[in-house]
Write a protein that holds these residues in place. Structure first.
Motif, PDB file in Angstrom:
ATOM      1  N   LEU A 104     -13.708 -22.203  37.947  1.00 12.03           N
ATOM      2  CA  LEU A 104     -12.486 -23.124  38.119  1.00 12.03           C
ATOM      3  C   LEU A 104     -12.841 -24.618  38.689  1.00 12.03           C
ATOM      4  O   LEU A 104     -12.303 -25.488  38.043  1.00 12.03           O
ATOM      5  CB  LEU A 104     -11.277 -22.397  38.989  1.00 12.03           C
ATOM      6  CG  LEU A 104     -10.058 -22.968  38.749  1.00 12.03           C
ATOM      7  CD1 LEU A 104      -9.446 -22.718  37.381  1.00 12.03           C
ATOM      8  CD2 LEU A 104      -8.978 -22.121  39.966  1.00 12.03           C
ATOM      9  N   LEU A 116      -6.332 -27.580  32.784  1.00 11.75           N
ATOM     10  CA  LEU A 116      -5.875 -26.617  33.839  1.00 11.75           C
ATOM     11  C   LEU A 116      -4.480 -26.538  34.182  1.00 11.75           C
ATOM     12  O   LEU A 116      -3.900 -27.815  34.150  1.00 11.75           O
ATOM     13  CB  LEU A 116      -6.798 -27.161  35.119  1.00 11.75           C
ATOM     14  CG  LEU A 116      -7.968 -26.952  35.054  1.00 11.75           C
ATOM     15  CD1 LEU A 116      -8.776 -27.591  36.430  1.00 11.75           C
ATOM     16  CD2 LEU A 116      -8.753 -25.508  34.702  1.00 11.75           C
ATOM     17  N   GLU A 120      -3.782 -23.603  38.617  1.00  8.86           N
ATOM     18  CA  GLU A 120      -5.290 -23.509  38.755  1.00  8.86           C
ATOM     19  C   GLU A 120      -5.621 -24.659  39.585  1.00  8.86           C
ATOM     20  O   GLU A 120      -6.362 -24.828  40.192  1.00  8.86           O
ATOM     21  CB  GLU A 120      -5.852 -23.513  37.431  1.00  8.86           C
ATOM     22  CG  GLU A 120      -5.553 -22.111  36.574  1.00  8.86           C
ATOM     23  CD  GLU A 120      -6.072 -22.384  35.217  1.00  8.86           C
ATOM     24  OE1 GLU A 120      -6.881 -21.530  34.799  1.00  8.86           O
ATOM     25  OE2 GLU A 120      -5.754 -23.421  34.392  1.00  8.86           O
TER      26      GLU A 120
END
Length: 363
Positions: A104, A116, A120
């Motif tokens: 991530l 994203l 996130e």
């Protein structure tokens, strides 16, 4: 009883610290190993280089260091304010220079950031705050330094197991007097140990590095030493979070040692004039030589008088500062105040502080 690190390292008390790490069983794993007959002096260079590389990533500046055959010393200043000013992206880039980050984080630092979702991004920002705290944490600085050297040395020897004795020892430096004493103690380690005759001949020390850099090291250095960012190279797709290999981190840029500032107005500079400090180290070093032991030059450095330090006691404690004090070094009133904040009845070093940091009255 061992004290928790959180009680020993407190930014509220002081940002300055003297740290020591020793090889396991005090073996000469960074010098001439008398058991195996091998010489590992090159590892001292590994440590000195790694210290200055980490100073370019962490919000921790290096004032002095000395790498010996079985241990090393470092005097640092923690700059929490600087770390708090970094953007999320700056924090993530610095952290991923040393550690592999979650996928991530890698996506956030790449062109895929636009893909994203809000959840996130929120998770990445949460991770960034965790990394930010680590980037001005002395324990993480020392852990990263020691783990890197241990892995490199074990790989060279083809062995596994501990390289360092245990957790590092730290001493809080509560005032300018303590900082001066600790820096001189560290820089004069090779002279005191009898492996160098002069500060400029003391290999793998900050004093040698500063002398070799003259005239760049003088106070004018301050204007040219604004923070140097770590190289923000692109990170590859990674999973988990582990310390990067030596091959990946060996090219990290090194930053200079902290500059000196005679006005003591620059927070991230050593609050003395460099020429005064150099005079003190040279004066003390000559007094520590075997053929000069006990001799004290009549003209003591001016910096001692300015900081109310007894010159004779300064030389006396130049070879036992670490043992004379416990978890903190400072003038008597500074140690007493720290006792009250820690809610303890006693700190080792009160007697030494009274001798060292109280000027001798003229007869």
């Amino acid at each position: 009883m061992t004290s928790p690190r959180a009680a020993l390292v407190s930014i509220e008390d002081t940002p300055w610290y003297h740290c020591v790490s020793r090889c396991v069983r005090r073996a000469f794993l960074c010098g001439e190993d008398h058991f195996s007959g091998k010489n590992f002096d090159h590892r001292r260079g590994w440590i000195a280089e790694r210290i200055m590389q980490l100073a370019g990533i962490f919000a921790i500046d290096v004032a002095a260091y000395a790498v010996m055959s079985n241990h090393y010393h470092v005097v640092v200043r923690i700059d929490q304010e600087r770390a708090l000013e970094w953007s999320v992206e700056e924090v993530l880039r610095r952290w991923t220079e040393l550690f592999s980050g979650p996928l991530l984080v890698t996506r956030y630092l790449s062109e895929a950031r636009a893909e994203l979702c809000d959840a996130e991004i929120a998770k990445v920002e949460e991770l960034a705050e965790t990394y930010r705290a680590r980037l001005h944490d002395l324990s993480w600085f020392m852990r990263t330094l020691n783990e890197h050297i241990a892995r490199q040395a074990n790989a060279e020897d083809g062995v596994k197991g501990r390289f360092w004795e245990g957790r590092f020892k730290s001493q809080a430096l509560l005032d300018e007097q303590a900082l001066l004493a600790a820096m001189a103690y560290v820089d004069l380690n090779p002279v005191r140990a009898g492996i160098a005759e002069t500060p400029e001949a003391s290999d793998y020390t900050s004093i040698q590095a500063r002398i070799e850099a003259v005239p760049e090291t003088v106070e004018a250095e301050i204007t040219a030493t604004e923070r140097l960012p770590a190289d923000a190279s692109a990170t590859a797709a990674l999973e988990g979070e582990t310390l990067r290999s030596e091959d990946e981190t060996q090219a990290l840029p090194k930053v200079p040692l902290m500059p000196f500032d005679a006005t003591a107005r620059t927070p991230w500079a050593v609050p003395f004039a460099f020429d005064d400090y150099l005079e003190l180290v040279d004066w003390t070093g000559r007094a520590l030589r075997s053929d000069k032991r006990g001799h004290i030059d009549a003209r003591q450095p001016r910096i001692l008088a300015r900081l109310n330090i007894d010159g004779e006691q300064f030389i006396s404690y130049a070879d036992r500062l670490l043992k004379a004090f416990g978890t903190a070094i400072g003038a008597p009133q500074a140690l007493t105040s720290l006792c009250a904040r820690r809610q303890t009845k006693y700190l080792r070093g009160i007697r030494a502080a009274r001798q060292l940091f109280t000027p001798k009255l003229a007869a």
